[in-house]
Scaffold this active site. Structure first.
Site, PDB file in Angstrom:
ATOM      1  N   GLN A  28       0.793  -1.227   0.000  1.00  0.00           N
ATOM      2  CA  GLN A  28       0.000   0.000   0.000  1.00  0.00           C
ATOM      3  C   GLN A  28       0.827   1.279   0.000  1.00  0.00           C
ATOM      4  OE1 GLN A  28      -2.824  -0.053   3.210  1.00  0.00           O
ATOM      5  NE2 GLN A  28      -4.267  -1.331   2.129  1.00  0.00           N
ATOM      6  N   TYR A  55       3.181 -11.509   3.853  1.00  0.00           N
ATOM      7  CA  TYR A  55       2.795 -10.126   3.609  1.00  0.00           C
ATOM      8  C   TYR A  55       3.495  -9.611   2.345  1.00  0.00           C
ATOM      9  CZ  TYR A  55       1.090 -10.160   8.469  1.00  0.00           C
ATOM     10  OH  TYR A  55       0.433 -10.451   9.652  1.00  0.00           O
ATOM     11  N   SER A 153      -1.006 -18.079  15.795  1.00  0.00           N
ATOM     12  CA  SER A 153      -1.922 -17.021  15.384  1.00  0.00           C
ATOM     13  C   SER A 153      -3.236 -17.637  14.924  1.00  0.00           C
ATOM     14  CB  SER A 153      -1.309 -16.193  14.248  1.00  0.00           C
ATOM     15  OG  SER A 153      -2.212 -15.205  13.792  1.00  0.00           O
ATOM     16  N   GLY A 286      -0.457  -0.456  12.638  1.00  0.00           N
ATOM     17  CA  GLY A 286       0.294  -0.158  11.427  1.00  0.00           C
ATOM     18  C   GLY A 286       0.197   1.329  11.137  1.00  0.00           C
ATOM     19  N   GLN A 292       0.970   9.027  12.079  1.00  0.00           N
ATOM     20  CA  GLN A 292      -0.004   8.134  12.699  1.00  0.00           C
ATOM     21  C   GLN A 292       0.612   7.362  13.863  1.00  0.00           C
ATOM     22  OE1 GLN A 292      -1.036   5.909   9.154  1.00  0.00           O
ATOM     23  NE2 GLN A 292      -3.019   6.926   9.007  1.00  0.00           N
TER      24      GLN A 292
END
Length: 337
Positions: A28, A55, A153, A286, A292
């Protein structure tokens, strides 16, 4: 700065705000922005970083490795995962077979530019490989010094118990579980958390902001914000879809008064809320912009009074998902090829 918590019944301390690069690095956001975000995390006091080989089909590990280059390795806690298909997707390029696990750890270490990871996690439970085979592979990786600790996970309570018992027999321990957890998604509370407490694991939770829905930026009847996850056709829009109902979005807007009372943004409130659970060691956050990160870390150390925790429950009401069967429902029924 960020507080530390012990991970499971181990001596490992991790930052309760942990930086994760799923859906961002290698896909992204541009690599230079990703590096700026990692450096912003370090500046904010975050030393724990979570990624996975799948990922961006291994690219995220490489981006994280480059971004951490030059940092004192002993001052970092680096986590990665194994299970999902990587590479060309051959018959042994997926799952938790000994072959795939042993080859995957070497690939992850190479991409991350390190001799070891602090935590190596089974990204899902492999229904087609004997659990004994998987646990033996993890035991060997620990003995070889390639991973210091092992976690899982999105495993069910029964799977966690079985894995923890085998790990103990093999001379190591499972210390962590990485499930989805947020104000809106509480499926771990009734079964996974009690099993984890029993076996000495704690949670590193992903999506504490429910894919951004709990930030309050999605308002019923209004156009989706440009560039938001809900508009991301690379995978983000699909992941967030379950929360994009008007009844959910309306309830979320009702949380603004709680956030205001605590002098927090709604996103900070969401992260602080998951950290109120004693079995949660860290919330994964993230970022697509460096600023952020600084905002997210303000959730560290926040204590939400009992009356406001109760108010949150009242505001969200029946839109909260609590069914523990959702963990099993989202698990692959056969190995993904």
């Amino acid at each position: 700065m960020v507080n530390y918590r012990y991970l499971g019944h181990s001596g490992l301390k991790i930052t309760e705000i942990t930086y994760g690069n799923w859906l961002t690095h290698g896909s992204q956001v541009e690599n230079d922005v990703a590096t700026q975000c990692v450096h912003a995390a370090l500046d904010a006091g975050i030393t724990s970083f979570d990624t996975a080989d799948v990922y961006a089909n291994t690219k995220a590990e490489s981006v994280l490795g480059e971004a951490l280059k030059g940092q004192r390795r002993e001052s970092l806690e680096i986590f990665t995962k194994v299970y999902w298909p990587t590479g060309p997707g051959g018959p042994n390029d997926t799952g938790l077979s000994r072959k795939h696990v042993m080859e995957s750890i070497d690939g992850s270490l190479r991409r991350l530019g390190t001799d070891y990871v602090d935590l190596y996690q089974a990204h899902r439970y492999d229904v087609e490989t004997p659990l004994e085979e998987t646990m033996q592979a993890f035991a060997d990786i620990v003995r070889q010094g390639k991973a210091l600790y092992i976690g899982v996970s999105e495993w069910t309570a029964d799977q966690i118990r079985a894995g923890a018992e085998l790990a103990k027999d093999l001379g190591f321990q499972l210390i962590s579980s990485q499930p989805q957890y947020s104000m809106l998604w509480r499926v771990i509370e009734d079964e996974v958390v009690p099993a984890s407490q029993e076996k000495g694991l704690s949670q590193i939770v992903w999506s504490p902001m429910a894919q951004g829905v709990l930030s309050g930026k999605y308002v019923p009847g209004q156009e989706l914000p440009a560039g938001s996850r809900a508009t991301d056709e690379k995978g983000g829009a699909k992941m967030i879809q379950r929360f994009m109902r008007d009844d959910v979005l309306e309830r979320v807007q009702g949380l603004r008064s709680v956030a205001d009372e605590l002098d927090l943004s709604m996103a900070q409130l969401a992260v602080a809320w998951v950290l109120q659970n004693d079995n949660v060691a860290a919330a994964l956050v993230g970022a697509s912009r460096p600023e952020q990160v600084a905002e997210n870390v303000k959730a560290s150390g926040v204590e939400i009074p009992a009356e406001l925790m109760a108010k949150i429950d009242d505001v969200l009401g029946d839109v909260v998902e609590r069914d523990p069967a959702k963990t099993l429902e989202g698990m692959p029924k056969a190995r993904v090829a």
